[in-house]
Design a protein around this motif. Sequence first.
Motif, PDB file in Angstrom:
ATOM      1  N   ARG A  56       0.476  -1.301   0.353  1.00 54.07           N
ATOM      2  CA  ARG A  56      -0.102  -0.019  -0.508  1.00 54.07           C
ATOM      3  C   ARG A  56       0.782   1.104   0.024  1.00 54.07           C
ATOM      4  O   ARG A  56       0.803   2.534  -0.914  1.00 54.07           O
ATOM      5  CB  ARG A  56      -0.886   0.077   1.234  1.00 54.07           C
ATOM      6  CG  ARG A  56      -1.762  -1.391   0.806  1.00 54.07           C
ATOM      7  CD  ARG A  56      -2.694  -0.943  -0.029  1.00 54.07           C
ATOM      8  NE  ARG A  56      -4.497  -1.277   0.179  1.00 54.07           N
ATOM      9  CZ  ARG A  56      -4.687  -2.416  -1.102  1.00 54.07           C
ATOM     10  NH1 ARG A  56      -4.513  -2.310  -2.208  1.00 54.07           N
ATOM     11  NH2 ARG A  56      -5.827  -2.967  -0.532  1.00 54.07           N
ATOM     12  N   ALA A  57       2.292   1.392   0.988  1.00 60.45           N
ATOM     13  CA  ALA A  57       3.010   2.707   1.036  1.00 60.45           C
ATOM     14  C   ALA A  57       3.566   2.917  -0.735  1.00 60.45           C
ATOM     15  O   ALA A  57       3.598   4.009  -0.907  1.00 60.45           O
ATOM     16  CB  ALA A  57       3.821   2.445   1.661  1.00 60.45           C
ATOM     17  N   MET A  58       3.603   1.975  -1.638  1.00 60.46           N
ATOM     18  CA  MET A  58       4.041   2.063  -2.276  1.00 60.46           C
ATOM     19  C   MET A  58       2.697   2.225  -3.820  1.00 60.46           C
ATOM     20  O   MET A  58       3.249   3.008  -5.074  1.00 60.46           O
ATOM     21  CB  MET A  58       4.587   0.479  -3.077  1.00 60.46           C
ATOM     22  CG  MET A  58       5.669   0.060  -2.826  1.00 60.46           C
ATOM     23  SD  MET A  58       6.616  -1.427  -3.522  1.00 60.46           S
ATOM     24  CE  MET A  58       5.941  -3.017  -2.373  1.00 60.46           C
ATOM     25  N   GLY A  59       2.246   2.922  -3.333  1.00 60.28           N
ATOM     26  CA  GLY A  59       1.237   3.315  -4.020  1.00 60.28           C
ATOM     27  C   GLY A  59       0.101   2.265  -4.362  1.00 60.28           C
ATOM     28  O   GLY A  59      -0.204   2.666  -5.860  1.00 60.28           O
ATOM     29  N   GLU A  60      -0.026   0.958  -4.421  1.00 62.28           N
ATOM     30  CA  GLU A  60      -0.892   0.253  -4.922  1.00 62.28           C
ATOM     31  C   GLU A  60      -2.186   0.298  -4.452  1.00 62.28           C
ATOM     32  O   GLU A  60      -2.598  -0.876  -3.363  1.00 62.28           O
ATOM     33  CB  GLU A  60       0.460  -1.194  -4.511  1.00 62.28           C
ATOM     34  CG  GLU A  60       1.683  -1.353  -5.633  1.00 62.28           C
ATOM     35  CD  GLU A  60       0.930  -1.494  -6.808  1.00 62.28           C
ATOM     36  OE1 GLU A  60      -0.193  -1.538  -7.276  1.00 62.28           O
ATOM     37  OE2 GLU A  60       2.190  -0.971  -7.782  1.00 62.28           O
ATOM     38  N   SER A  61      -3.465   1.095  -4.704  1.00 68.01           N
ATOM     39  CA  SER A  61      -4.507   0.929  -4.014  1.00 68.01           C
ATOM     40  C   SER A  61      -5.395   0.229  -5.035  1.00 68.01           C
ATOM     41  O   SER A  61      -6.469   0.268  -4.604  1.00 68.01           O
ATOM     42  CB  SER A  61      -4.564   2.749  -3.981  1.00 68.01           C
ATOM     43  OG  SER A  61      -4.305   3.229  -5.107  1.00 68.01           O
ATOM     44  N   ASP A  62      -5.075   0.429  -5.886  1.00 66.17           N
ATOM     45  CA  ASP A  62      -6.312  -0.452  -6.965  1.00 66.17           C
ATOM     46  C   ASP A  62      -6.294  -2.047  -7.083  1.00 66.17           C
ATOM     47  O   ASP A  62      -7.087  -2.588  -6.463  1.00 66.17           O
ATOM     48  CB  ASP A  62      -5.600  -0.438  -8.081  1.00 66.17           C
ATOM     49  CG  ASP A  62      -6.249   1.235  -8.970  1.00 66.17           C
ATOM     50  OD1 ASP A  62      -6.885   1.459  -7.536  1.00 66.17           O
ATOM     51  OD2 ASP A  62      -5.584   1.490  -9.846  1.00 66.17           O
ATOM     52  N   VAL A  63      -5.115  -2.926  -6.002  1.00 63.13           N
ATOM     53  CA  VAL A  63      -4.922  -3.874  -5.991  1.00 63.13           C
ATOM     54  C   VAL A  63      -5.922  -3.857  -5.118  1.00 63.13           C
ATOM     55  O   VAL A  63      -6.021  -3.768  -3.639  1.00 63.13           O
ATOM     56  CB  VAL A  63      -3.676  -4.407  -6.145  1.00 63.13           C
ATOM     57  CG1 VAL A  63      -2.742  -4.146  -4.883  1.00 63.13           C
ATOM     58  CG2 VAL A  63      -3.951  -6.323  -5.751  1.00 63.13           C
ATOM     59  N   LYS A  64      -6.590  -5.318  -5.081  1.00 63.60           N
ATOM     60  CA  LYS A  64      -7.655  -6.071  -3.924  1.00 63.60           C
ATOM     61  C   LYS A  64      -6.965  -7.029  -2.949  1.00 63.60           C
ATOM     62  O   LYS A  64      -6.222  -7.881  -3.774  1.00 63.60           O
ATOM     63  CB  LYS A  64      -8.898  -6.937  -4.366  1.00 63.60           C
ATOM     64  CG  LYS A  64      -9.743  -7.625  -3.981  1.00 63.60           C
ATOM     65  CD  LYS A  64     -11.303  -7.625  -3.860  1.00 63.60           C
ATOM     66  CE  LYS A  64     -11.580  -8.408  -3.180  1.00 63.60           C
ATOM     67  NZ  LYS A  64     -12.707  -6.918  -2.282  1.00 63.60           N
ATOM     68  N   ILE A  65      -6.786  -6.922  -1.515  1.00 61.94           N
ATOM     69  CA  ILE A  65      -5.975  -7.203  -0.888  1.00 61.94           C
ATOM     70  C   ILE A  65      -6.318  -8.059  -0.333  1.00 61.94           C
ATOM     71  O   ILE A  65      -7.382  -7.837   1.009  1.00 61.94           O
ATOM     72  CB  ILE A  65      -5.093  -6.946  -0.240  1.00 61.94           C
ATOM     73  CG1 ILE A  65      -3.735  -5.595  -1.237  1.00 61.94           C
ATOM     74  CG2 ILE A  65      -3.323  -7.561   0.686  1.00 61.94           C
ATOM     75  CD1 ILE A  65      -2.608  -5.455  -1.076  1.00 61.94           C
ATOM     76  N   VAL A  66      -6.725  -9.630   0.117  1.00 63.20           N
ATOM     77  CA  VAL A  66      -7.609 -10.619   0.904  1.00 63.20           C
ATOM     78  C   VAL A  66      -6.449 -11.261   2.016  1.00 63.20           C
ATOM     79  O   VAL A  66      -5.497 -11.920   1.526  1.00 63.20           O
ATOM     80  CB  VAL A  66      -7.866 -11.484   0.253  1.00 63.20           C
ATOM     81  CG1 VAL A  66      -9.331 -12.035   1.074  1.00 63.20           C
ATOM     82  CG2 VAL A  66      -9.333 -11.142  -1.129  1.00 63.20           C
ATOM     83  N   GLY A  67      -6.158 -10.659   3.294  1.00 61.64           N
ATOM     84  CA  GLY A  67      -5.283 -11.061   4.457  1.00 61.64           C
ATOM     85  C   GLY A  67      -6.375 -12.296   4.605  1.00 61.64           C
ATOM     86  O   GLY A  67      -7.690 -12.843   4.972  1.00 61.64           O
TER      87      GLY A  67
END
Length: 128
Positions: free
Chosen positions: A72-83
């Motif tokens: 997220r800190a790299m600016g990857e806001s579009d990718v859906k992340i599932v924990g």
Amino acid sequence: MASPVKVLIVEDTQVDAMVLSAMVRKFHCEITMAMNGKESVDLFIEGRKFDIVFCDKDMPIMSGPKAVEKIRAMGESDVKIVGLSANNDAQEVFMSAGADVFVPKPMKFNVLEAMIQEVINKKNNTMV
């Protein structure tokens, strides 16, 4: 025909990784595997793009939530992340790290299906 959904599975347990990738494969996704959080972060650093990331919590070298934070800190806001985790306390950790959703392990097929479908719909809607 839209391009396949690009899935990143970040999981250090071989069996869990195989089960999840077998389920994901049913949706004709393009699957990339990472053994720990650092490997997943390195893929993003290399410029790889993913539509959805399934990330385990407890892994060697770098944990799932730490990896999510870095991605997220790299600016990857579009990718859906599932924990993903078998621990109930993991939801809070993942959400505060920037994950979109938390799913307890083992993941149910219908839950996975709904998430992949959502990503496919989003891709189709952004395709011009």
